[in-house]
Structure formats: structure tokens, C-alpha cells
Write a protein that holds these residues in place. Structure first.
Motif, short mmCIF file in Angstrom:
data_model
loop_
_atom_site.label_atom_id
_atom_site.label_comp_id
_atom_site.label_asym_id
_atom_site.label_seq_id
_atom_site.Cartn_x
_atom_site.Cartn_y
_atom_site.Cartn_z
N ALA A 269 -7.44 30.79 -0.73
CA ALA A 269 -7.27 30.25 -2.08
C ALA A 269 -7.96 31.10 -3.14
N VAL A 270 -9.13 31.66 -2.83
CA VAL A 270 -9.86 32.41 -3.85
C VAL A 270 -9.12 33.68 -4.26
N PHE A 271 -8.12 34.10 -3.49
CA PHE A 271 -7.33 35.28 -3.84
C PHE A 271 -6.05 34.91 -4.58
N TRP B 4 -5.40 29.22 -7.94
CA TRP B 4 -6.65 28.56 -7.57
C TRP B 4 -7.67 28.73 -8.69
N TRP B 5 -7.80 29.96 -9.22
CA TRP B 5 -8.75 30.22 -10.29
C TRP B 5 -8.37 29.47 -11.56
N VAL C 79 -10.80 26.76 -13.50
CA VAL C 79 -11.14 26.81 -14.93
C VAL C 79 -10.69 25.54 -15.63
N LEU C 80 -9.45 25.09 -15.34
CA LEU C 80 -8.95 23.88 -15.98
C LEU C 80 -9.76 22.65 -15.57
N ASN D 86 -5.88 36.32 -19.23
CA ASN D 86 -6.06 35.10 -18.44
C ASN D 86 -5.60 33.85 -19.20
N ILE D 87 -5.81 33.82 -20.50
CA ILE D 87 -5.34 32.68 -21.29
C ILE D 87 -3.81 32.63 -21.25
N VAL D 88 -3.17 33.79 -21.37
CA VAL D 88 -1.71 33.84 -21.30
C VAL D 88 -1.25 33.37 -19.91
#
Length: 161
Positions: A26-28, A32-33, A37-38, A108-110
Motif C-alpha cells: 500500500a505504501v507504494f 494510499w498516500w 492525507v485526506l 500532489n494537489i492535482v
């Protein structure tokens, strides 16, 4: 240990290795990331407000300096529970160069926004939305960038919906 038991253990181990190769940890996975964050954002009302304010204004920011100024304005006082990488990224010049932080954050926001955007036009969004509805999921329909400054524009958007 009997050879039958040994063979069963080896078979089970090989099955586990095949499953591991088929699905990366999952970390890849970016999803997951994004989820992490959400989840962190939803726990903190101020962080949530500022993140969505930043996402809203991001498309209008035309330079790295503007992105960095908004990062500083919205995120200079992150809550203690914000993870170290997130605090370092928002800190800009302290841990990561300002230009690099602006690029990484924008990218990352996009990517996060794309998880919520089915398409850039009603036609493009139709198929993914129909699939979600077919799975029994609830969806909302919003047209990106809509700004109705007159009754005529409002009627135009209503027609698109």
C-alpha cells in the motif's frame, strides 16, 4: 516434519509470494498516500478548511512565488498532529526548496483533486459517473470553474446539469 507437511508449507509460501508480486504494498500506491492525507485532513477542521481554500485558489496561481506565498498563508501554523513530511513540505524553504515544494505540492494537489473529478467536461464525466451509479454509489454533479454572473449564465449551467 513429514515431507507432505513440508511440501504444503512450501506451496503456501509460494502462493503468498505470488500474491505479493501481484499487488504492490500500500505504501507504494499513490491512492494510499492520498487516503492518508485526506484522513488526516478530515480530522482537523482548520487544516481541512485551509487545504480546500488552497485547492480552490491553486489554478489561478501563475508563479512559484504565488504558490509559496499561499502555502505560507494557509499552512504556516499546521497542527502538531500533521505528519513530519507534510509539515516539512509546507515549510517550503526550511526543509525543501521553495520551488521544489511548490511543484511537489501542486502536482500532489492535482492528483488528489483528480480522485474527485470524473472528467473535465460533462461528456467526459458521463461514463465514469454512470459506472459509479451502477455500483450503487452516491455522486454529486458540479461543473468545474462554474461562475454564474448573470441569469443567462445560470440558465446555461442549469441546462448542462
Amino acid at each position: 516434519m513429514t515431507s507432505d507437511v513440508q511440501e504444503a508449507i512450501v506451496r503456501k509460501g509460494m502462493d503468498i509470494f505470488r500474491l505479493m508480486e501481484a499487488e504492490p504494498p500500500a505504501v507504494f500506491k499513490k491512492s494510499w498516500w492520498v487516503g492518508q492525507v485526506l484522513e488526516m485532513t478530515m480530522r482537523d477542521p482548520l487544516l481541512k478548511l485551509n487545504l480546500f481554500r488552497f485547492i480552490d485558489v491553486l489554478p489561478t496561481l501563475t508563479s512559484t512565488d504565488l504558490v509559496m506565498a499561499h502555502i505560507d498563508e494557509y499552512f504556516r501554523d499546521l497542527p502538531a498532529e500533521a505528519t513530519l513530511p507534510l509539515r516539512a513540505l509546507f515549510a517550503g524553504g526550511k526543509a525543501v526548496s521553495g520551488a521544489l515544494a511548490a511543484r511537489l505540492l501542486t502536482r500532489n494537489i492535482v492528483a488528489i483533486a483528480r480522485t474527485f473529478i470524473a472528467g473535465e467536461s460533462p461528456e467526459e464525466a458521463r461514463k465514469p459517473l454512470q459506472a459509479l451509479i451502477g455500483e450503487g454509489r452516491s455522486v454529486t454533479f458540479d461543473i468545474l470553474g462554474e461562475t454564474a454572473l448573470s441569469e443567462k449564465e445560470a440558465q446555461g449551467y442549469a441546462g448542462q446539469y
